[in-house]
Design a protein around this motif. Structure first.
Motif, PDB file in Angstrom:
ATOM      1  N   ASP A 299      -6.047  -0.900  -4.627  1.00 17.95           N
ATOM      2  CA  ASP A 299      -5.516  -1.494  -3.395  1.00 17.95           C
ATOM      3  C   ASP A 299      -6.530  -2.493  -2.843  1.00 17.95           C
ATOM      4  O   ASP A 299      -7.489  -2.115  -2.187  1.00 17.95           O
ATOM      5  N   GLU A 300      -6.305  -3.756  -3.117  1.00 14.24           N
ATOM      6  CA  GLU A 300      -7.171  -4.849  -2.672  1.00 14.24           C
ATOM      7  C   GLU A 300      -8.653  -4.528  -2.863  1.00 14.24           C
ATOM      8  O   GLU A 300      -9.424  -4.581  -1.906  1.00 14.24           O
TER       9      GLU A 300
ATOM     10  N   SER B 158       0.838  -1.207   0.000  1.00 14.07           N
ATOM     11  CA  SER B 158       0.000   0.000   0.000  1.00 14.07           C
ATOM     12  C   SER B 158       0.868   1.250   0.000  1.00 14.07           C
ATOM     13  O   SER B 158       0.546   2.238  -0.661  1.00 14.07           O
TER      14      SER B 158
END
Ligand SMILES: Nc1ncnc2c1ncn2[C@@H]1O[C@H](COP(=O)(O)OP(=O)(O)OP(=O)(O)O)[C@@H](O)[C@H]1O
Ligand SMILES: [Mg+2]
Length: 332
Positions: free
Chosen positions: A158-159, A43
């Motif tokens: 991000d995910e 991240s």
């Protein structure tokens, strides 16, 4: 559309160095997945590219232009997070057009861009609905829509699918990949899920403790992991590692063999052992075997393999599929 160049990037939070000298080059239209264990800096790297973090060293270029000192809004990127919190009081159209309204685009243009994105995402009939009246997958698509309407040079994810159930995740990963290919937008995608990375990405970058361990096409990483870390991280169930005499005989400190590269039989040449347990998944059987000279190994075989705990079996590594690693953990 754009290239992204990350060059010798370093990032620290106070005394804590989180990213060490990361260099990654991403071609125009390429989809790169960032994978690695929790806390390895995925991240942070993504947020650095977005401009949400100041970096301590190195250079970031988007479309050839150095963006180190550019504010996030001037980098021409759009980010989709795991918690893609939609505004609950706004309908889908307003949620998708929010960033455009904020930047003062004319109403007609916003309407046109939102309409087009909704068409691409199959949300046209939901434009008047509030988020509460949407399914999980539809909400995820609205979050994507917010990124698409801005027509950015780069998508950063991000995910984005980790809040969805397993079935929806599989469906959405195909949708995101198709969309990305259709739009041709350069993409960096962070995920915990290595299947997601394997199926979606042109290239996978494996991070570990803030260091880039390897970057390459998914199957190249799978077939030729550069070191023990990548070998163990990519592939599920994970590669078996064997040290001691068997490794020494092969001229290595450690040898690795994937579960699908161990043939299971009841007699013949190979490593003799006893079945500790067998997991019958229907499509495959995972067999855990205790081998005197190698420890516990996992083999993967066909679904209706007649084998049970306590059976004596022979495991034979398939020719050409042994991985050899030296004392420093690097592949030989
Ligand atoms: N704002 C911050 N201040 C101090 N340390 C931070 C900050 N943000 C992240 N870190 C630390 O930096 C390291 C990398 O964090 P990061 O969030 O990038 O990991 P990640 O790979 O995304 O992990 P996960 O898979 O759990 O999301 C961790 O050790 C984390 O504790
Ligand atoms: Mg993270």
């Amino acid at each position: 559309m754009a290239t992204v160049e990350i060059k010798n990037l370093r990032k620290a939070y106070g005394a804590l160095e989180v990213l060490h000298d990361i260099s990654i080059e991403i071609a125009d239209g390429e989809f790169v997945a960032l994978v690695g264990p929790s806390g390895c800096g995925k991240s942070t790297l993504l947020r650095s590219v977005a401009g949400l973090e100041t970096i301590n060293g190195g250079e970031l270029r988007i479309d050839g232009k150095v963006v180190n000192d550019l504010a996030p809004k001037d980098r021409d990127i759009a980010m989709v997070f795991q918690n893609y919190a939609l505004y609950p009081h706004m309908n889908v159209a307003a949620n998708m057009g929010f960033a455009l309204r904020l930047s003062g685009r004319p109403k007609a243009e916003i309407q046109e861009r939102v309409g087009k994105a909704a068409g691409i995402l199959d949300l046209t009939r939901q434009l008047d609905r509030k988020p509460v009246a949407l399914s999980g997958g539809q909400r995820q698509r609205v979050a994507m829509g917010r990124a698409i309407v801005r027509d950015p040079k780069v998508f950063l994810f991000d995910e984005p699918l980790s809040n969805l159930d397993a079935k929806l995740r599989v469906q959405m990963r195909a949708e995101i990949r198709e969309l990305q290919q259709r739009l041709g937008t350069t993409t960096i995608y962070v995920t915990h899920d290595q299947t997601e990375a394997m199926t979606m990405a042109d290239k996978i970058a494996v991070l570990n403790g803030g260091t880039l361990e390897q970057i390459g096409a998914p199957l190249d990483l799978y077939r030729s992991p550069a070191n023990l870390f990548v070998a163990g991280f990519i592939g599920s169930p994970q590669m078996n590692f064997i040290t001691g005499d068997l490794a020494e005989k092969a001229g290595a400190t450690t040898i690795g063999v994937r579960p699908e590269h161990l043939a299971v039989s009841h007699e013949g040449d190979g490593w003799r052992g006893r079945v500790i347990s067998a997991e019958h998944l229907g499509s495959d059987t995972f067999i855990h075997v205790e081998i005197a000279e190698a420890g516990r190994l996992t083999a993967r075989t066909i679904g209706d393999m007649p084998v049970a705990a306590g059976d004596d079996v022979v495991l034979t590594p398939i020719d050409g599929h042994l991985h050899r690693f030296g004392a420093n953990g690097k592949a030989l």
